[in-house]
Design an enzyme around this catalytic site. Structure first.
Site, PDB file in Angstrom:
ATOM      1  N   ALA A   1       0.732  -1.174  -0.046  1.00 39.79           N
ATOM      2  CA  ALA A   1      -0.019   0.012   0.227  1.00 39.79           C
ATOM      3  C   ALA A   1       0.851   1.168  -0.147  1.00 39.79           C
ATOM      4  CB  ALA A   1      -0.986  -0.120   1.048  1.00 39.79           C
ATOM      5  N   CYS A   2       0.436   2.230   0.784  1.00 37.14           N
ATOM      6  CA  CYS A   2       1.187   3.443   0.816  1.00 37.14           C
ATOM      7  C   CYS A   2       2.664   3.428   1.097  1.00 37.14           C
ATOM      8  CB  CYS A   2       0.423   4.447   1.695  1.00 37.14           C
ATOM      9  SG  CYS A   2      -1.031   5.037   1.311  1.00 37.14           S
ATOM     10  N   SER A   3       3.174   2.365   1.790  1.00 37.29           N
ATOM     11  CA  SER A   3       4.514   2.154   1.853  1.00 37.29           C
ATOM     12  C   SER A   3       5.615   1.373   0.916  1.00 37.29           C
ATOM     13  CB  SER A   3       4.910   1.436   3.200  1.00 37.29           C
ATOM     14  OG  SER A   3       4.246   2.463   4.416  1.00 37.29           O
TER      15      SER A   3
END
Ligand code: COA
Length: 387
Positions: free
Chosen positions: A169-171
């Site tokens: 995801a966002c990482s």
């Protein structure tokens, strides 16, 4: 070591030290302002409420409520976002990106924009594709399960070696950087491209008032290399730290066992959903603590970090994290934002911030690239400017 040339000896001494040689950025031409977005959303609200007037009257259906430009900017810091398909998103009858399905003999969309960002990174590093060993496509959503997007990007660039996709995801991008750095540290690769094409407009529910303003599209690339082959000017990777803690507070149930309808209507859980307030409360302390602990391990006072390139999800979250790390309210120079023009671009956000706001730093300056998001997941990359 008799018999070894000076160059070989230098290589041996430096071998295994990962650096960021260069980054690249692709920005879609089209952009949607909050004003345009809210006008379209509110038109959708009017149409929905008119079409469902009777059911609303008798209490069977809840009337929808207007969105507002003021709320969006105050709650998130976002003023606009770039997108790959503007018109259908703003069409109150569609409210989502639309594009022609591409044939198997055409480059897929993620590969196309990923390649553009990757080429810029290679050019900035003075690196030829044939000198790259691996490609990681690290992003929140993949266009298809297989063949891997990374392998298509590898092929399009003319890179030998290998590639694979990864999703945190966002990482995703920071996890990709650590993975690439580990290849370098282990001696398995000297040059690794971490490409993050984030077409987040595809997973956003543009009909959801609480989140319709959050995301934008972009692609970034980070070239992680062995210091032995890096260009004179680069960023030493001093340390990387990853963390995950399971949470349902940011979730998307779309999957190959459980597909959304083509319109994404009626199945909002097959798109991005979040408990924004809980995310805010739980992620800020987790990330600040991770950064401070990792700085301690590095025997570095986090207050001495010259710049923080933080994940771009919410200006308020960044303000709080930066304050906890630096010990004072950070100004734009210490913690630059790209939220205003890019919105939340998932894992690409901190990389855009770094790409656009790092040239002015000087040799010896230290900084931190940091991401956080669904999972929960968080990644920190401590860097120092060289050259
Ligand atoms: N327009 C106008 N008002 C709106 C609105 C909109 N588009 N969306 C929500 N509101 C209203 C709500 O109805 C609520 O009203 P109420 O207090 O009368 O019930 C009020 O604004 C506050 O809503 P809330 O959702 O609690 O806002 P918030 O201040 O928490 O901000 C986020 C929302 C999502 C911007 C914020 O919580 C956030 O960014 N959190 C972190 C998200 C994040 O990082 N996610 C990672 C994604 S990868």
């Amino acid at each position: 070591m008799p018999g070894l040339s000076l160059r070989t000896m230098t290589d041996i001494q430096l071998s295994g030290r990962p650096v960021i040689s260069a980054t690249g950025l692709f920005t879609p031409e089209e952009s949607i302002t909050n004003e345009e977005l809210v006008a379209s959303f509110n038109e959708y609200v009017d149409r929905f409420n008119a079409a469902n007037a009777e059911a609303i009257e008798v209490g069977e259906t809840e009337a929808l409520t207007y969105s507002s430009v003021e709320f969006i900017e105050k709650a998130s810091g976002i003023k606009a976002r770039h997108v790959m398909s503007k018109q259908p998103i703003l069409d109150p009858d569609v409210m989502g990106p639309r594009w022609d399905e591409r044939g198997n003999d055409e480059w897929s969309m993620m590969a196309e924009i990923g390649v553009t960002a990757a080429k810029q990174a290679l050019e900035r590093a003075g690196r030829k594709p044939e000198d790259v060993d691996a490609v990681l496509c690290a992003a929140s959503n993949m266009e298809r399960p297989y063949p891997a997007m990374a392998i298509e990007i590898q092929q399009a660039l003319g890179i030998e070696g290998f590639g694979f996709d990864m999703n945190v995801a966002c990482s995703s991008a920071t996890f990709g950087i650590q993975t690439a750095a580990d290849y370098v540290r282990a001696g398995n690769a000297k040059s690794v491209l971490v490409v993050s094409p984030e077409i987040t407009s595809g997973h956003l529910n543009w009909r959801d008032r609480d989140s319709h303003f959050i995301f934008g599209d972009v692609a970034t690339a980070v070239l992680v290399e062995d210091a032995a082959i890096a260009p004179e000017q680069h960023w030493d990777i001093l340390s990387t730290k990853l963390k995950t803690v399971f949470s349902n507070n940011i979730r998307n149930n779309f999957g190959f066992l459980n597909r959304a309808s083509p319109e994404g209507v009626g199945e909002p859980d097959k798109l991005f959903v979040q408990e924004g307030r809980k995310v805010f409360k739980e992620v800020v302390p987790m990330v600040a603590q991770m950064i401070i602990e990792e700085a301690e391990k590095l025997q570095m006072d986090p207050k001495t970090l010259r710049r923080l390139w933080l994940h771009q999800a919410n200006a308020g979250m960044n303000r709080l994290i930066a304050q906890r790390v630096l010990g004072h309210e950070a100004n734009d120079d210490e913690s630059p934002t790209v939220l205003d023009t890019y919105g939340n671009t998932s894992s690409a956000g901190s990389i855009i911030a770094f790409h656009l706001n790092s040239d002015d730093l000087v040799a010896g300056d230290t900084g931190l690239i940091c991401s956080f998001g669904a999972g929960y997941s968080a990644g920190a990359v401590f860097v120092r400017r060289v050259g």
